[in-house]
Scaffold this motif. Structure first.
Motif, PDB file in Angstrom:
ATOM      1  N   MET A   1       0.879  -1.204  -0.203  1.00 18.81           N
ATOM      2  CA  MET A   1      -0.121  -0.170   0.136  1.00 18.81           C
ATOM      3  C   MET A   1       0.954   1.129   0.081  1.00 18.81           C
ATOM      4  O   MET A   1       0.445   2.406  -0.430  1.00 18.81           O
ATOM      5  CB  MET A   1      -1.001   0.013   1.334  1.00 18.81           C
ATOM      6  N   GLN A   2       2.121   1.214   0.833  1.00 21.50           N
ATOM      7  CA  GLN A   2       2.847   2.437   0.690  1.00 21.50           C
ATOM      8  C   GLN A   2       3.320   2.615  -0.662  1.00 21.50           C
ATOM      9  O   GLN A   2       3.408   3.780  -1.116  1.00 21.50           O
ATOM     10  CB  GLN A   2       4.163   2.203   1.551  1.00 21.50           C
ATOM     11  N   ILE A   3       3.786   1.608  -1.426  1.00 21.51           N
ATOM     12  CA  ILE A   3       4.239   1.792  -2.759  1.00 21.51           C
ATOM     13  C   ILE A   3       3.148   2.234  -3.593  1.00 21.51           C
ATOM     14  O   ILE A   3       3.217   2.944  -4.474  1.00 21.51           O
ATOM     15  CB  ILE A   3       4.490   0.223  -3.684  1.00 21.51           C
ATOM     16  N   ILE A   4       2.003   1.759  -3.640  1.00 15.57           N
ATOM     17  CA  ILE A   4       0.649   2.086  -4.363  1.00 15.57           C
ATOM     18  C   ILE A   4       0.258   3.652  -4.117  1.00 15.57           C
ATOM     19  O   ILE A   4       0.338   4.566  -4.992  1.00 15.57           O
ATOM     20  CB  ILE A   4      -0.573   1.422  -3.960  1.00 15.57           C
ATOM     21  N   LEU A   5       0.574   4.110  -2.744  1.00 18.27           N
ATOM     22  CA  LEU A   5       0.202   5.397  -2.459  1.00 18.27           C
ATOM     23  C   LEU A   5       1.590   6.262  -3.189  1.00 18.27           C
ATOM     24  O   LEU A   5       1.274   7.306  -3.826  1.00 18.27           O
ATOM     25  CB  LEU A   5       0.196   5.742  -0.891  1.00 18.27           C
ATOM     26  N   GLU A   6       2.644   5.992  -3.068  1.00 10.07           N
ATOM     27  CA  GLU A   6       3.729   6.783  -3.570  1.00 10.07           C
ATOM     28  C   GLU A   6       3.491   6.882  -5.280  1.00 10.07           C
ATOM     29  O   GLU A   6       3.830   7.851  -5.697  1.00 10.07           O
ATOM     30  CB  GLU A   6       5.083   6.323  -3.246  1.00 10.07           C
ATOM     31  N   MET A   7       3.170   5.726  -5.729  1.00 10.25           N
ATOM     32  CA  MET A   7       2.894   5.704  -7.113  1.00 10.25           C
ATOM     33  C   MET A   7       1.971   6.675  -7.805  1.00 10.25           C
ATOM     34  O   MET A   7       1.988   7.444  -8.417  1.00 10.25           O
ATOM     35  CB  MET A   7       2.800   4.412  -7.673  1.00 10.25           C
ATOM     36  N   GLU A   8       0.906   6.697  -6.714  1.00  9.36           N
ATOM     37  CA  GLU A   8      -0.304   7.494  -7.238  1.00  9.36           C
ATOM     38  C   GLU A   8       0.180   9.109  -7.070  1.00  9.36           C
ATOM     39  O   GLU A   8      -0.145   9.876  -7.962  1.00  9.36           O
ATOM     40  CB  GLU A   8      -1.459   7.342  -6.274  1.00  9.36           C
ATOM     41  N   GLN A   9       0.988   9.402  -6.194  1.00 12.82           N
ATOM     42  CA  GLN A   9       1.539  10.636  -5.913  1.00 12.82           C
ATOM     43  C   GLN A   9       2.624  11.016  -7.091  1.00 12.82           C
ATOM     44  O   GLN A   9       2.493  11.994  -7.729  1.00 12.82           O
ATOM     45  CB  GLN A   9       2.170  10.915  -4.734  1.00 12.82           C
ATOM     46  N   GLU A  10       3.493  10.283  -7.250  1.00 12.46           N
ATOM     47  CA  GLU A  10       4.491  10.466  -8.332  1.00 12.46           C
ATOM     48  C   GLU A  10       4.223  10.746  -9.472  1.00 12.46           C
ATOM     49  O   GLU A  10       4.743  11.388 -10.428  1.00 12.46           O
ATOM     50  CB  GLU A  10       5.606   9.298  -8.140  1.00 12.46           C
ATOM     51  N   PHE A  11       3.078   9.551 -10.172  1.00 12.42           N
ATOM     52  CA  PHE A  11       2.705   9.602 -11.461  1.00 12.42           C
ATOM     53  C   PHE A  11       1.470  10.297 -11.593  1.00 12.42           C
ATOM     54  O   PHE A  11       0.852  10.224 -12.696  1.00 12.42           O
ATOM     55  CB  PHE A  11       2.662   8.088 -11.877  1.00 12.42           C
ATOM     56  N   ASP A  12       0.744  10.862 -10.779  1.00 10.34           N
ATOM     57  CA  ASP A  12      -0.494  11.377 -10.702  1.00 10.34           C
ATOM     58  C   ASP A  12      -1.485  10.573 -11.267  1.00 10.34           C
ATOM     59  O   ASP A  12      -2.335  10.828 -12.324  1.00 10.34           O
ATOM     60  CB  ASP A  12      -0.359  12.704 -11.398  1.00 10.34           C
ATOM     61  N   ILE A  13      -1.836   9.343 -10.833  1.00 10.54           N
ATOM     62  CA  ILE A  13      -2.760   8.389 -11.268  1.00 10.54           C
ATOM     63  C   ILE A  13      -3.521   7.786 -10.138  1.00 10.54           C
ATOM     64  O   ILE A  13      -3.243   8.071  -9.019  1.00 10.54           O
ATOM     65  CB  ILE A  13      -2.083   7.290 -11.986  1.00 10.54           C
TER      66      ILE A  13
END
Length: 80
Positions: free
Chosen positions: A40-52
């Motif tokens: 979930m930490q990876i998912i959250l950071e991916m959403e922020q980093e890639f604006d998805i």
């Protein structure tokens, strides 16, 4: 920095592994720190980093690093 490197940087930081050791076929059982919380930490950071936005159905399907990369491809980022 390209999208794959950005993703691998996130994975490296959260899973505490060297960038050069990341392989797309790695699975949670291969890495001691890859648990549901860190997923979930990876998912959250991916959403922020890639604006998805990553859907629950996509999260459930994550079984390897390759699956994180597939999500970025589905979201039309420039990952190769």
């Amino acid at each position: 920095m390209d999208e794959q490197n950005r993703l691998h940087t996130i994975l490296s930081r959260i899973l505490k592994i060297d960038l050069q050791d990341i392989e797309e076929d790695m699975k949670p059982q291969d890495l001691k720190l890859w648990d549901s919380f860190n997923t979930m930490q990876i998912i959250l950071e991916m959403e922020q980093e890639f604006d998805i936005q990553i859907d629950l159905e996509q999260i459930i399907e994550i079984k390897s690093i390759k699956d994180f990369e597939a999500i970025l491809k589905q979201k039309n980022t420039n990952i190769s």
